[in-house]
Scaffold this active site. Structure first.
Site, PDB file in Angstrom:
ATOM      1  N   SER A  87       0.793  -1.233   0.000  1.00  0.00           N
ATOM      2  CA  SER A  87       0.000   0.000   0.000  1.00  0.00           C
ATOM      3  C   SER A  87       0.822   1.277   0.000  1.00  0.00           C
ATOM      4  CB  SER A  87      -0.956   0.001   1.189  1.00  0.00           C
ATOM      5  OG  SER A  87      -2.045  -0.863   0.961  1.00  0.00           O
ATOM      6  N   LYS A  90      -0.004   3.659  -2.649  1.00  0.00           N
ATOM      7  CA  LYS A  90      -1.047   4.679  -2.502  1.00  0.00           C
ATOM      8  C   LYS A  90      -0.464   6.086  -2.407  1.00  0.00           C
ATOM      9  CE  LYS A  90      -4.696   1.797  -0.394  1.00  0.00           C
ATOM     10  NZ  LYS A  90      -4.113   0.454  -0.302  1.00  0.00           N
ATOM     11  N   SER A 145      -6.010   2.901   4.725  1.00  0.00           N
ATOM     12  CA  SER A 145      -5.462   2.254   3.532  1.00  0.00           C
ATOM     13  C   SER A 145      -6.557   1.530   2.761  1.00  0.00           C
ATOM     14  CB  SER A 145      -4.341   1.271   3.921  1.00  0.00           C
ATOM     15  OG  SER A 145      -3.455   1.058   2.853  1.00  0.00           O
TER      16      SER A 145
END
Length: 399
Positions: A87, A90, A145
């Site tokens: 993640s 991101k 997340s």
């Protein structure tokens, strides 16, 4: 100054169901973006008089410590090894889309926008046929997340395919050339990779955006819940999963922490990029896939490297630099191409070790300095500005 030292690389065993099998090795030659020394495998550091050695207990497959203002890379380990990012991808998603979507925009979620989430995805709890502001959705991305929030924001950007293309274009503009985007949320996907160098470069770009700084330093916020017929829509509390920011699970909040993003998947193991400030010095650190069995190892190793970086600042010779965007390069000097990932063997030498300084405590940077990069004619200049951050952990940024 001591010459550059190369340590025997450590390799992650996380999720390894067969500990007897051969562990992966970094390529013998990696990308030289940021400097030739960063293309070498192993630990790269040039210690000067009085500089502490690299701390023990840092087992990441790849890591980097850099000065956020000057862009100097103080030390690294397999900085350009292309690995699954989880993640932390991101950060690129946010850096790409934040300027495109006004935070006050209200969006009603269509069922198809939540249809293709990967099994076991992290979620913030978005409900189909419910309305959310873009501000709400970004809270879901940064704090929880939430892959559901990523997919809804991607739908607002003409879909996942368009968003992946936009992210890839932005990565290339930043010269994050180790990065291949397949999924906007960082969910494990064939061919999706980044590197400690690239994630640090991306974080540095993101931290120049006010909204990015505020979201990634937010500890907790209220998120819209399910709308029940005939009742007022309630909210529920969400908390940031960055343990260096919030603490919990045996991790002490790091003094001066100001973000940015963590991630964990089966293929990536644990990854983390963080930024912290002490006494006017701002450092960025990225750790990818620690092999340690220590609980919350990625945060603890990041903390050790930050401690080392603050203690070593001004006492080491940089081993490379965080490069400016491609558009800031002189027209006569094209950006360097990444080296081929040929899977060669490591260079081995004496390991480097040192004690940690043991800093801890809650805090968010009072300010954070960085570089705004601009190309002027045939030369490249660094134009500096301040990146003000809240003077304490934020409970929720204003929409």
């Amino acid at each position: 100054m001591l010459p550059a030292m190369t340590a025997v690389p450590s390799f992650a065993a996380t999720h390894d169901e067969n500990p007897g099998r051969k562990k992966p090795k970094p390529p013998a030659v990696m990308s030289s973006v940021g400097g030739a020394q960063l293309a070498k495998p192993g630990t790269q550091v040039r210690l000067g008089p009085g500089a502490p050695v690299i701390p023990k207990g840092v087992t990441g497959r790849s890591w980097i410590v850099a000065d956020a203002e000057s862009g100097d890379v103080l030390a690294s380990h397999n900085a350009h090894w292309r690995l699954p990012p989880a993640s932390t991808m991101k950060m690129l998603f946010a850096d790409t889309l934040l300027p495109k979507l006004p935070k006050t925009t209200v969006h009603k979620v269509a069922p198809e926008e939540l249809a293709d989430l990967g099994a076991g995805s992290s979620l913030v709890g978005i409900k189909e046929n419910h309305t959310y502001t873009v501000h709400d959705l970004w809270l879901g991305v940064f704090l929880r997340s939430g892959n559901d929030a990523v997919h809804v924001l991607s739908a607002m950007n003409n879909g996942v395919d368009q968003t992946v293309a936009d992210m890839q274009e932005h990565a290339e503009e930043l010269q994050a050339l180790d990065t291949k985007v397949v999924s906007p949320d960082g969910y494990d996907a064939p061919g999706q990779v980044s590197s400690a160098y690239d994630l640090t470069l991306i974080a540095r770009s993101g931290m120049q955006k006010k909204d990015f700084r505020e979201y990634c330093s937010t500890v907790s916020a209220d998120f819209p819940g399910e709308q029940k017929k005939g009742k007022k829509r309630e909210t529920f509390k969400i908390q940031n999963t960055n343990r260096l920011l919030t603490g919990a699970n045996g991790v002490t909040p790091y003094k001066g922490i100001a973000g940015v993003k963590n991630g964990t998947t089966t293929q990536a193991g644990s990854t983390f990029t963080g930024v912290a400030e002490r006494n006017g010095k701002v450092l960025l650190v990225t750790v990818m896939h620690p092999e340690s069995d220590e609980s919350m190892a990625v945060y603890k190793e990041a903390g050790r490297l930050l401690d080392w970086g603050f203690a070593a600042a001004g006492k080491v010779t940089p081993v490379g630099e965080l490069v400016p965007p491609a558009s800031a390069q002189p027209a006569t000097s094209p950006a360097p191409e990444p080296a081929k990932n040929d899977g060669g063997k490591d260079e081995a030498a004496e390991p480097v070790a040192a004690s940690q300084t043991g800093s801890s405590g809650m805090g968010v940077a009072l300010s954070i300095a960085g570089a705004v990069l601009a190309g002027l004619g045939a030369a490249m200049f660094l134009l500096r500005r301040r990146w003000p951050l809240p003077d304490r952990p934020r409970q929720e940024p204003r929409p």
